[in-house]
Design an enzyme around this catalytic site. Structure first.
Site, short mmCIF file in Angstrom:
data_model
loop_
_atom_site.label_atom_id
_atom_site.label_comp_id
_atom_site.label_asym_id
_atom_site.label_seq_id
_atom_site.Cartn_x
_atom_site.Cartn_y
_atom_site.Cartn_z
N ASP A 102 0.85 -1.19 0.00
CA ASP A 102 0.00 0.00 0.00
C ASP A 102 0.89 1.25 0.00
O ASP A 102 0.61 2.22 -0.70
CB ASP A 102 -0.97 0.01 1.19
N ASP A 105 7.50 3.70 2.79
CA ASP A 105 7.76 4.82 3.69
C ASP A 105 9.29 4.92 3.89
O ASP A 105 9.99 5.49 3.06
CB ASP A 105 7.00 4.49 4.98
N LYS A 133 6.15 7.57 -0.31
CA LYS A 133 6.39 8.75 0.54
C LYS A 133 7.90 8.96 0.64
O LYS A 133 8.55 8.57 1.62
CB LYS A 133 5.78 8.48 1.93
N ARG A 167 -8.76 1.24 7.21
CA ARG A 167 -8.27 0.54 6.02
C ARG A 167 -9.36 0.43 4.95
O ARG A 167 -9.07 0.39 3.76
CB ARG A 167 -7.83 -0.90 6.37
#
Ligand code: PRP
Length: 183
Positions: A102, A105, A133, A167
Site C-alpha cells: 500500500d 515509507d 512517501k 483501512r
C-alpha cells in the site's frame, strides 16, 4: 461521490482516481510480463485491498501469495527491524515476483524483502506500491510500479491504517492530527 469520514482532514485521491491507477498499473504489468511464471506477493495487511483489485486488472495468469511482516508494531515509527510473521507457501525458484504494497515509507520493508526473496531463488523481484512517501526514505528502493507520490502526512484508507482503523475507506485521505496526537 463517497462521503468523507469525520476523522479525515482531506481526501487526497478519490476512489475513481485510485481505480483508474489500478487499471493503468495492471495494463503495464500485463505488457511487461508476457511469459514466465508470475507470482504476486501482497504484504499484509496493508496491501490486501490493492492486491486483489490489481490481479483482476492483469490480463494473464498469475499466482498469488502473501506475507505478513511488521516493523511498526503499534507504534507509528518504524523500528527498522523487519519481522516475518507469515511466510510464503510456495517454493519461489523459477518465479518472477511482484511485491505489492500500500505504501513505501522508510523503505525498510521493501529493502529487506528484495534481498530475502532474491536469496530464496526468485528469478526477479519488482516492487509495486500504490503510494510512495519519499520524504521518509531511509533505505533506497526503486518502485517499479508506483501509484501516487505523497507528502509526509498521515495517510489512511485503501489499506492504510491508523491503529487498525480506516483501512476500508475506498479513498486515500489525510488523517486529522487531533486523532493521532491524542493517543
Ligand atoms: C506498513 C505498510 C508497509 C510498511 C511500509 O505496514 O503496509 O508494509 O509499513 O513502511 P516502511 O517503508 O517504513 O518499511 P505495517 O508494518 O504498518 O503493517 P500493516 O501492513 O499491517 O499496516
Amino acid at each position: 461521490m463517497t462521503e468523507k469520514n469525520k476523522d479525515v482532514e482531506k481526501i487526497l485521491f478519490t476512489e475513481e482516481q485510485i481505480q483508474e491507477k489500478v487499471k493503468e498499473i495492471g495494463r503495464r504489468i500485463t505488457e511487461d510480463y508476457k511469459d514466465g511464471n508470475l507470482l504476486i506477493v501482497g504484504i499484509m495487511k496493508g496491501a490486501g485491498i490493492f492486491m486483489y483489485d490489481l490481479i483482476r486488472q492483469i490480463r494473464r495468469p498469475v499466482r498469488t501469495d502473501y506475507m505478513v511482516l511488521s516493523s511498526y508494531g503499534k507504534s507509528s515509527v518504524s523500528s527498522g527491524t523487519v519481522t516475518i510473521k507469515r511466510n510464503l507457501d510456495y517454493d519461489i525458484s523459477g518465479y518472477h515476483i511482484i511485491l505489492v504494497e500500500d505504501i513505501v515509507d522508510t523503505g525498510n520493508t521493501m529493502a529487506f524483502l528484495k534481498e530475502y526473496l532474491s536469496s530464496r531463488g526468485a528469478l526477479s523481484v519488482k516492487i509495486c506500491s500504490m503510494l510512495d512517501k519519499p520524504a521518509r526514505r531511509i533505505k533506497p528502493v526503486v518502485i517499479d510500479y508506483c501509484g501516487f507520490e505523497v507528502e509526509d502526512e498521515f495517510i489512511v484508507g485503501y489499506g492504510c491504517d491508523y491503529a487498525e482503523q480506516y483501512r476500508y475507506l475506498p479513498y486515500f485521505g489525510i488523517l486529522k492530527k487531533e486523532i493521532y496526537l491524542k493517543d
